[in-house]
Design a protein around this motif. Structure first.
Motif, short mmCIF file in Angstrom:
data_model
loop_
_atom_site.label_atom_id
_atom_site.label_comp_id
_atom_site.label_asym_id
_atom_site.label_seq_id
_atom_site.Cartn_x
_atom_site.Cartn_y
_atom_site.Cartn_z
N ASP A 1 0.81 -1.22 0.00
CA ASP A 1 0.00 0.00 0.00
C ASP A 1 0.84 1.27 0.00
N LEU A 2 2.03 1.21 0.60
CA LEU A 2 2.86 2.42 0.63
C LEU A 2 3.22 2.85 -0.79
N LEU A 3 3.59 1.90 -1.64
CA LEU A 3 3.86 2.24 -3.04
C LEU A 3 2.61 2.78 -3.71
N ALA A 4 1.47 2.16 -3.43
CA ALA A 4 0.21 2.61 -4.04
C ALA A 4 -0.13 4.04 -3.65
N VAL A 5 0.09 4.38 -2.38
CA VAL A 5 -0.17 5.75 -1.93
C VAL A 5 0.73 6.73 -2.67
N GLY A 6 1.99 6.36 -2.87
CA GLY A 6 2.90 7.23 -3.61
C GLY A 6 2.49 7.40 -5.06
N VAL A 7 2.07 6.32 -5.70
CA VAL A 7 1.59 6.39 -7.08
C VAL A 7 0.37 7.29 -7.15
N LEU A 8 -0.54 7.12 -6.21
CA LEU A 8 -1.76 7.94 -6.18
C LEU A 8 -1.43 9.42 -6.03
N GLN A 9 -0.46 9.72 -5.16
CA GLN A 9 -0.04 11.11 -5.01
C GLN A 9 0.49 11.67 -6.32
N ALA A 10 1.31 10.86 -7.00
CA ALA A 10 1.89 11.32 -8.27
C ALA A 10 0.80 11.56 -9.32
N PHE A 11 -0.18 10.68 -9.40
CA PHE A 11 -1.22 10.79 -10.41
C PHE A 11 -2.17 11.96 -10.12
N VAL A 12 -2.59 12.07 -8.88
CA VAL A 12 -3.65 13.01 -8.53
C VAL A 12 -3.12 14.40 -8.19
N MET A 13 -1.95 14.48 -7.56
CA MET A 13 -1.47 15.76 -7.03
C MET A 13 -0.42 16.43 -7.91
N THR A 14 0.34 15.66 -8.68
CA THR A 14 1.42 16.27 -9.48
C THR A 14 1.27 16.04 -10.97
N SER A 15 0.16 15.43 -11.40
CA SER A 15 -0.09 15.24 -12.83
C SER A 15 -1.60 15.24 -13.06
N ASP A 16 -2.01 14.96 -14.28
CA ASP A 16 -3.43 14.99 -14.58
C ASP A 16 -3.97 13.61 -14.93
N VAL A 17 -3.32 12.56 -14.39
CA VAL A 17 -3.80 11.20 -14.61
C VAL A 17 -4.99 10.94 -13.69
N ARG A 18 -6.13 10.60 -14.24
CA ARG A 18 -7.33 10.40 -13.45
C ARG A 18 -7.45 8.96 -12.96
N VAL A 19 -7.70 8.82 -11.65
CA VAL A 19 -7.86 7.50 -11.02
C VAL A 19 -9.30 7.38 -10.54
N PRO A 20 -10.04 6.34 -10.98
CA PRO A 20 -9.60 5.19 -11.77
C PRO A 20 -9.90 5.31 -13.26
N ASP A 21 -10.41 6.46 -13.72
CA ASP A 21 -10.86 6.57 -15.10
C ASP A 21 -9.78 6.15 -16.11
N GLU A 22 -8.60 6.75 -15.97
CA GLU A 22 -7.52 6.43 -16.92
C GLU A 22 -6.65 5.27 -16.42
N VAL A 23 -6.34 5.27 -15.15
CA VAL A 23 -5.51 4.20 -14.57
C VAL A 23 -6.15 3.74 -13.27
N ALA A 24 -6.53 2.49 -13.22
CA ALA A 24 -7.04 1.90 -11.97
C ALA A 24 -5.84 1.50 -11.10
N LEU A 25 -6.05 1.49 -9.79
CA LEU A 25 -4.93 1.26 -8.87
C LEU A 25 -5.35 0.32 -7.75
N VAL A 26 -4.52 -0.70 -7.50
CA VAL A 26 -4.75 -1.66 -6.42
C VAL A 26 -3.47 -1.82 -5.61
N GLY A 27 -3.59 -1.73 -4.29
CA GLY A 27 -2.45 -1.94 -3.41
C GLY A 27 -2.52 -3.29 -2.72
N TYR A 28 -1.71 -3.43 -1.67
CA TYR A 28 -1.65 -4.70 -0.95
C TYR A 28 -1.33 -4.43 0.51
#
Length: 339
Positions: A249-276
């Motif tokens: 999940d720590l990696l997933a949180v970082g990916v989510l931050q990168a997509f949502v806060m520092t770029s315009d990649v929409r989650v989950p519309d453009e990229v779905a995300l699953v952690g562990y």
């Protein structure tokens, strides 16, 4: 000034040294009045028991050693809490060691625990430590693998079926129609990382045309996830995966931050995300995180329970307890998420 000793306590309380020893170790053998008098003497004199000397006399301590991969990961913190709760109920304490995914530190903690004559060792190892654990067992220290299967090694273990967990995560993404899936991981010498990848590959093999890209992060932290997420976000839209499954999940949180806060990649519309792991704050991220849940506290509790059983019966056949993971679906993979 010489330290206060047990003889000083006995003299102050007007009892024998043996009586003081009984108050410290077997208070049920002493009258309540005498116990109160001895404890008053201990408080007045400021006596502190020399537990190291006591350990030498009885051959072991009242502690359990626990080595985890990364105490900064809430998953391992929960394992430690579960182990502490179970140990406390048995009158034992837990000494926690953080290997920080470093084999040298891991070995140093095992050396320390052996020197301290702990009752037993629980460890979430980096690589194969079977030989070292067998040496501890031959010297009378019971051992239990945590978050790693010991099947076939002669060592007891508590673990989660990580192959099944990887399969659950990627099968979920495939069922949503995602076909270009990235597996983000690091430290591929760690068994859990490899097993989750194996589960992901099994799911991919079931769907013609589906692809799995293995992306290697620098580490397993939020910062490492953010860096990997930024690299994925910089790709052309056609070159990006349409889903990312991260090894924790720590990696997933970082990916989510990168997509949502520092770029315009929409989650989950453009990229779905699953952690562990489904750590506590997975549900509280800016887009609540879909994750594969592990019973983290139960892993720690069960490891201590197995250890206590082996202490009672050293000839007990090693136990290998395997828990089943559970997929918890939230908005990072499908919106609106199921009720």
């Amino acid at each position: 000034m010489a330290p206060i000793g047990i003889k000083d306590v006995a003299r102050h309380a007007s009892v024998s040294v043996g009586t003081v020893s009984n108050v410290l170790n077997r208070p049920s053998r002493v009258s309540e009045e005498t116990v109160a008098r001895v404890r008053q003497a201990i408080d007045t004199l400021g006596f502190v028991r020399n537990d190291a000397a006591r350990q030498l006399r009885i051959g072991h301590s009242s502690t359990i050693g626990l080595v985890v991969l990364d105490i900064g990961n809430p998953f391992f913190a929960d394992i430690a809490r579960g182990a502490e709760d179970a140990a406390d109920s048995a009158g034992l304490s837990v000494i926690l060691g953080n290997s920080d995914e470093n084999t040298v530190r891991e070995g140093a903690y095992l050396d320390l625990f052996e020197e301290q004559r702990v009752r037993g060792v629980l460890i979430s190892p980096i690589g194969d430590v079977t030989e070292r654990l067998n040496r501890l067992r031959s010297n009378g220290t019971r051992t239990v693998l945590v978050d790693r299967s010991g099947a076939g090694t002669g060592v007891s273990s508590v673990s989660v079926d990580n192959v099944a967990g990887g399969y659950l995560a990627v099968r979920h993404l495939l069922d949503l129609g995602r076909r270009r899936i990235a597996y983000l991981g690091a430290q591929f010498e760690i068994r859990q990382v490899v097993d989750r990848l194996e589960g992901a590959r099994r799911a991919i093999a079931e769907v013609p045309g589906a692809q799995l890209e293995v992306v290697r992060a620098d580490g397993l932290t939020v910062v490492d996830g953010r860096k990997a997420g930024q690299a994925i976000a910089r790709r052309a839209t056609a070159d990006r995966p349409d889903a990312v499954f991260t090894v924790n999940d720590l990696l997933a949180v970082g990916v989510l931050q990168a997509f949502v806060m520092t770029s315009d990649v929409r989650v989950p519309d453009e990229v779905a995300l699953v952690g562990y792991d489904d750590i506590d704050f997975a549900a509280a991220t800016v887009v609540p995180l879909t994750s594969v849940r592990q019973p983290s506290r139960m892993l720690g509790e069960t490891a201590v329970s197995i250890l206590l059983e082996e202490l009672d019966d050293p000839e007990l056949t090693p136990q290998n307890v395997v828990f089943s993971p559970e997929l918890v679906v939230r908005a990072s993979s499908v919106y609106p998420p199921p009720a």
